[in-house]
Design a protein around this motif. Structure first.
Motif, PDB file in Angstrom:
ATOM      1  N   ALA A   2       0.778  -1.082  -0.069  1.00 48.97           N
ATOM      2  CA  ALA A   2       0.193  -0.441  -0.437  1.00 48.97           C
ATOM      3  C   ALA A   2       0.467   1.058  -0.096  1.00 48.97           C
ATOM      4  O   ALA A   2       2.148   1.477   0.606  1.00 48.97           O
ATOM      5  CB  ALA A   2      -1.582   0.183   1.491  1.00 48.97           C
ATOM      6  N   HIS A   3       0.394   2.110  -0.428  1.00 52.05           N
ATOM      7  CA  HIS A   3       0.922   2.932  -1.030  1.00 52.05           C
ATOM      8  C   HIS A   3       0.309   4.573  -0.850  1.00 52.05           C
ATOM      9  O   HIS A   3       0.336   5.368  -2.003  1.00 52.05           O
ATOM     10  CB  HIS A   3       1.556   3.597  -2.058  1.00 52.05           C
ATOM     11  N   ASP A   4      -0.059   3.835   0.865  1.00 54.38           N
ATOM     12  CA  ASP A   4      -0.930   5.943   1.540  1.00 54.38           C
ATOM     13  C   ASP A   4      -0.508   7.260   0.826  1.00 54.38           C
ATOM     14  O   ASP A   4       0.828   7.017   1.358  1.00 54.38           O
ATOM     15  CB  ASP A   4      -1.566   5.417   2.468  1.00 54.38           C
ATOM     16  N   THR A   7       2.545   6.848   3.351  1.00 56.13           N
ATOM     17  CA  THR A   7       3.713   6.353   2.889  1.00 56.13           C
ATOM     18  C   THR A   7       4.620   6.824   1.913  1.00 56.13           C
ATOM     19  O   THR A   7       6.188   6.981   2.351  1.00 56.13           O
ATOM     20  CB  THR A   7       2.836   4.616   3.316  1.00 56.13           C
ATOM     21  N   VAL A   8       4.229   7.811   1.173  1.00 58.30           N
ATOM     22  CA  VAL A   8       5.021   8.168  -0.282  1.00 58.30           C
ATOM     23  C   VAL A   8       5.651   9.434   0.755  1.00 58.30           C
ATOM     24  O   VAL A   8       6.536  10.147  -0.020  1.00 58.30           O
ATOM     25  CB  VAL A   8       3.541   8.636  -1.336  1.00 58.30           C
ATOM     26  N   LEU A   9       4.800  10.538   1.478  1.00 59.82           N
ATOM     27  CA  LEU A   9       5.316  11.042   1.675  1.00 59.82           C
ATOM     28  C   LEU A   9       6.868  10.941   2.909  1.00 59.82           C
ATOM     29  O   LEU A   9       8.209  11.665   2.373  1.00 59.82           O
ATOM     30  CB  LEU A   9       4.443  12.162   2.609  1.00 59.82           C
ATOM     31  N   PRO A 114      -0.435  13.343  -2.169  1.00 63.14           N
ATOM     32  CA  PRO A 114       0.450  14.481  -2.426  1.00 63.14           C
ATOM     33  C   PRO A 114       0.907  15.023  -3.426  1.00 63.14           C
ATOM     34  O   PRO A 114       0.943  14.387  -4.126  1.00 63.14           O
ATOM     35  CB  PRO A 114       1.839  13.654  -1.592  1.00 63.14           C
ATOM     36  N   TYR A 115       0.741  16.391  -3.166  1.00 67.54           N
ATOM     37  CA  TYR A 115       1.066  17.255  -4.563  1.00 67.54           C
ATOM     38  C   TYR A 115       2.196  18.039  -3.968  1.00 67.54           C
ATOM     39  O   TYR A 115       1.357  18.961  -2.742  1.00 67.54           O
ATOM     40  CB  TYR A 115      -0.572  17.763  -4.694  1.00 67.54           C
ATOM     41  N   SER A 116       2.971  18.135  -4.440  1.00 67.68           N
ATOM     42  CA  SER A 116       4.536  19.258  -4.174  1.00 67.68           C
ATOM     43  C   SER A 116       3.757  20.747  -5.730  1.00 67.68           C
ATOM     44  O   SER A 116       4.702  20.334  -7.040  1.00 67.68           O
ATOM     45  CB  SER A 116       5.730  18.451  -4.025  1.00 67.68           C
ATOM     46  N   PRO A 117       3.981  21.981  -5.469  1.00 66.45           N
ATOM     47  CA  PRO A 117       3.628  22.178  -6.775  1.00 66.45           C
ATOM     48  C   PRO A 117       4.950  23.512  -6.507  1.00 66.45           C
ATOM     49  O   PRO A 117       5.063  23.377  -5.411  1.00 66.45           O
ATOM     50  CB  PRO A 117       2.204  23.177  -5.744  1.00 66.45           C
TER      51      PRO A 117
END
Length: 223
Positions: A2-4, A7-9, A114-117
């Motif tokens: 799982a990559h919630d 976890t991704v951050l 996750p969003y990195s603008p």
């Protein structure tokens, strides 16, 4: 696996460098991304470039969903919400953009992605954080002020998590300046997956360069 969102951050910050890569050939993408993952960079940013890029992403994401579930594929160069939605539907686990778009933030938040603008001012960074962005990209990193800009942001806002892209290379001198300024990770494209290695299809060389870069970052961080 799982990559919630959390976890991704955590994975992005732990590995310290996000390889930024695009190629129109699916097989080349598979090999490069596997090399990055084998070198320790499980999170890879696939840039949204060229015609049918989303189809290439889908084919590659499906491949890794079957053969290596530890790979975390994200998408970069996203400037609008419809594009973000397409890539999320195609398996993207994080979204990166060269600019800040509130509509993209809403789509990503709705799906817990996750969003990195890309931001270039203190106000943009603050607005991105109000929209729920945990890791803010500064872009182009070298032109908006470099490590000194990061230091200036971190002084009044030490909670800010910054990822510069553009103006970062895999050298010790460059990485020491950026991490010394307080970034949590960096995005590196052709300075990591170099044209020379790519043209030679030297995937083992890519793996080694990624591994060495991650080891260097860990050393700089004192880990």
């Amino acid at each position: 696996m799982a990559h919630d969102r959390m976890t991704v951050l955590a994975a992005m910050m732990d590995q310290g460098v996000i390889p930024v890569f695009y190629h129109p050939d699916v097989e080349v993408c598979k090999n490069v991304i596997q090399a990055c993952a084998d070198g320790g960079a499980k999170c890879i940013e696939f840039t949204n470039r060229g015609d049918f890029a989303s189809q290439v992403f889908l084919d590659v994401a499906r491949h890794f969903a079957q053969v290596d579930k530890s790979v975390i594929m994200g998408v970069g160069s996203v400037v609008d919400a419809p594009t973000a939605g397409i890539y999320i539907a195609n398996g993207a686990k994080f979204v990166v953009g060269p600019l800040l778009n509130p509509d993209v933030a809403k789509v990503c938040n709705r799906r817990k992605i996750p969003y990195s603008p890309g931001c270039g001012t203190m106000s943009e960074i603050g607005f991105a954080e109000e929209l729920g962005c945990e890791i803010v990209k500064i872009f182009p990193g070298g032109l908006v002020g470099g490590p000194e800009f990061v230091k200036s942001v971190m002084a009044p806002c030490p909670w800010t998590r910054i990822m510069p892209t553009g103006g970062v290379d895999a050298s010790e001198e460059s990485l020491r300046k950026w991490f010394g300024a307080g970034v949590v990770c960096v995005g590196i494209g052709s300075n990591l997956v170099t044209k020379t290695l790519l043209d030679a299809k030297d995937y083992k060389g890519i793996e080694t360069k990624v591994r060495d870069t991650i080891a260097l970052i860990r050393s700089i961080r004192g880990k």
